[in-house]
Design a protein around this motif. Structure first.
Motif, PDB file in Angstrom:
ATOM      1  N   CYS A 117       0.861  -1.178   0.000  1.00 29.44           N
ATOM      2  CA  CYS A 117       0.000   0.000   0.000  1.00 29.44           C
ATOM      3  C   CYS A 117       0.901   1.232   0.000  1.00 29.44           C
ATOM      4  O   CYS A 117       2.114   1.111  -0.048  1.00 29.44           O
ATOM      5  CB  CYS A 117      -0.901  -0.015   1.233  1.00 29.44           C
ATOM      6  N   HIS A 124       0.415  -6.647   1.160  1.00 26.99           N
ATOM      7  CA  HIS A 124      -0.781  -7.047   1.925  1.00 26.99           C
ATOM      8  C   HIS A 124      -1.369  -8.364   1.407  1.00 26.99           C
ATOM      9  O   HIS A 124      -1.523  -8.559   0.201  1.00 26.99           O
ATOM     10  CB  HIS A 124      -1.862  -5.963   1.815  1.00 26.99           C
ATOM     11  N   CYS A 184      -1.907  -1.968   9.771  1.00 30.08           N
ATOM     12  CA  CYS A 184      -1.174  -1.025   8.915  1.00 30.08           C
ATOM     13  C   CYS A 184      -1.851   0.336   8.977  1.00 30.08           C
ATOM     14  O   CYS A 184      -3.056   0.436   9.187  1.00 30.08           O
ATOM     15  CB  CYS A 184      -1.172  -1.560   7.492  1.00 30.08           C
ATOM     16  N   CYS A 216      -2.718   2.127   6.733  1.00 29.20           N
ATOM     17  CA  CYS A 216      -3.706   2.303   5.665  1.00 29.20           C
ATOM     18  C   CYS A 216      -5.089   1.833   6.101  1.00 29.20           C
ATOM     19  O   CYS A 216      -6.058   2.009   5.374  1.00 29.20           O
ATOM     20  CB  CYS A 216      -3.275   1.549   4.411  1.00 29.20           C
TER      21      CYS A 216
HETATM   22 ZN   LIG Z   1      -1.169  -0.932   4.370  1.00 29.15          ZN
END
Ligand SMILES: [Zn+2]
Length: 431
Positions: A252, A259, A313, A315
């Motif tokens: 990402c 991922h 994460c 993200c």
């Molecule tokens: Zn991520």
């Protein structure tokens, strides 16, 4: 389509339960359709109803590359007239293995690649230039195309090589992303500089990179990435995949490992004795595919040594992330008391701007010990150059390999062999 599946932001427990329900479906499917796994269950007196959790997977023997090679046809779960596409593994060692994909498998492949590109930030409407082959039975090339189409991006299919044409296409169609082997970016930069192209102000924002590592284990840029970014400040995203997995692990925007997509693949990291490693330790990536119709795999040992990262994460995804590949298990070299893998040696060679191309050759010496020979081409005429390279090896890896200088015209033809999808930087001649 949903490019950010809900399951990816769910808790680790929810992801595990979700995968366990998918595993159940897979086991029933294999029991009904796979000659190879039917036999494996029978020979090991396995009742698939006893496999309920991911931990229960341990009760099932692993599947090796050798199994796939020797019983290739027994892995097919659909009749041949259902196969839409034939892909093969890259086959740098031994015969390639054939993977047939059904219509549903192509849909799955497209979905996989679409959510993987979305993970790296590619959006509907973006222009993406493919600097990889789509033919030569290469599954990934087809996956990129299908995935980009599915997400509504525009594709420029350039194929590998020929920097001049790549730049022509970049200035013409203004791609935001490139898909490429990262070392090729150095060739493109070199071409642009020699021909006065204003590459620093091009439309390119980032490159999705295959085949070569970009990061160290702590996710800091490795030498290859630093070398690219020093000249051309673009984002570099790693993606890791294989024909057998039919699934990609793509980084990402935070670039801390590829991922996992839980609806597509179950992963295990196993030690030498096929036991799960402690969390945070490295081991062999072993995978179980989900949703594959033609050739699903159960506990397939990839041969790649990796680490798994489980912290959530930034993200927003809670899925496991894979570290850069440490090396291929089969390519482990034991050299004078040290254990090492080709990527670490490649990293050292990439550090020298004067090295135009290289090939690492591993062979057995007369008493069966591993011997390393590094063939390289250089434009540095200083006779001390070889010693300088060897000293660098001693300092970083504590080994002093044999180094041979080879004429660029000869070596570049061997390294950039048109038959291969990737540069051949490593050859294993051991018995
Ligand atoms: Zn991520």
């Amino acid at each position: 389509m949903e490019l950010y599946p809900k399951i990816e932001t769910s808790s680790r427990d929810t992801i595990k339960q979700f995968q366990e329900s998918k595993l159940k479906e897979l086991l029933i499917y294999l029991q009904d359709h796979s000659p190879f796994y039917q036999r494996l269950f029978k020979e090991n007196n396995l009742d698939i109803n006893d496999i309920k959790t991911l931990e229960d997977l341990q009760k099932i023997p692993t599947t090796s590359k050798n199994d796939l090679q020797q019983h290739n046809h027994n892995f097919f779960c659909v009749p041949f007239d259902k196969i839409v596409d034939y892909s093969t593994t890259s086959g740098t060692l031994g015969d390639p293995v054939t993977f047939g994909l059904s219509d549903n498998d192509l849909e799955r492949l497209a979905y996989n690649e679409a959510i993987s590109f979305a993970c790296a930030g590619v959006q509907k409407g973006d222009v993406v230039q493919m600097i990889t082959t789509i033919d030569k039975r290469f599954m990934a090339g087809l996956a990129y195309f299908l995935g980009l189409r599915k997400m509504g991006a525009s594709v420029v299919r350039m194929g590998p090589g020929i920097p001049e044409l790549q730049w022509d296409s970049i200035f013409r169609y203004k791609p935001k992303y490139l898909i490429t082997v990262p070392s090729f970016l150095l060739k493109m930069i070199d071409y642009a500089e020699k021909h006065g192209l204003d590459y620093k102000n091009s439309s390119v924002y980032g490159a999705i990179c295959i085949g070569e590592g970009l990061k160290n284990q702590d996710f800091a840029d490795n030498i290859l990435s630093k070398k690219i970014k020093e000249k051309w400040d673009i984002q570099l995203f790693s993606t890791y995949a294989s024909t057998e997995m039919s699934t990609a692990f793509t980084e990402c925007e935070f670039q801390v490992g590829g991922h996992q997509h839980p609806e597509l693949i179950i992963t295990e990291i196993l030690d030498e004795n096929e036991n799960p490693v402690q969390e945070g330790e490295s081991g062999e990536l072993t995978i179980t595919t989900l949703g594959v119709e033609a050739i699903p795999l159960l506990r397939f040992k990839t041969g790649d040594l990796v680490k798994a990262h489980y912290e959530p994460c930034q993200c927003g995804r809670n899925t496991m992330r894979l570290s850069p590949v440490i090396g291929r298990k089969q390519q482990m070299i034991k050299y004078k008391g040290t254990t090492l893998y080709p990527p670490a040696m490649g990293d050292i060679l990439n550090d020298f701007n004067n090295i135009l191309c290289y090939q690492i050759v591993i062979q057995s010496d007369e008493i069966g010990l591993d011997e390393i020979i590094i063939k390289l081409s250089t434009d540095n005429e200083n006779e001390n150059f070889v010693n300088e390279v060897r000293d660098h090896f001693r300092a970083k890896l504590r080994v002093g390999p044999k180094i041979e200088i080879v004429d660029f015209d000869i070596l570049s033809k061997i390294v950039f062999n048109p038959i291969s999808r990737k540069p051949i930087n490593f050859i294993d001649l051991r018995a």
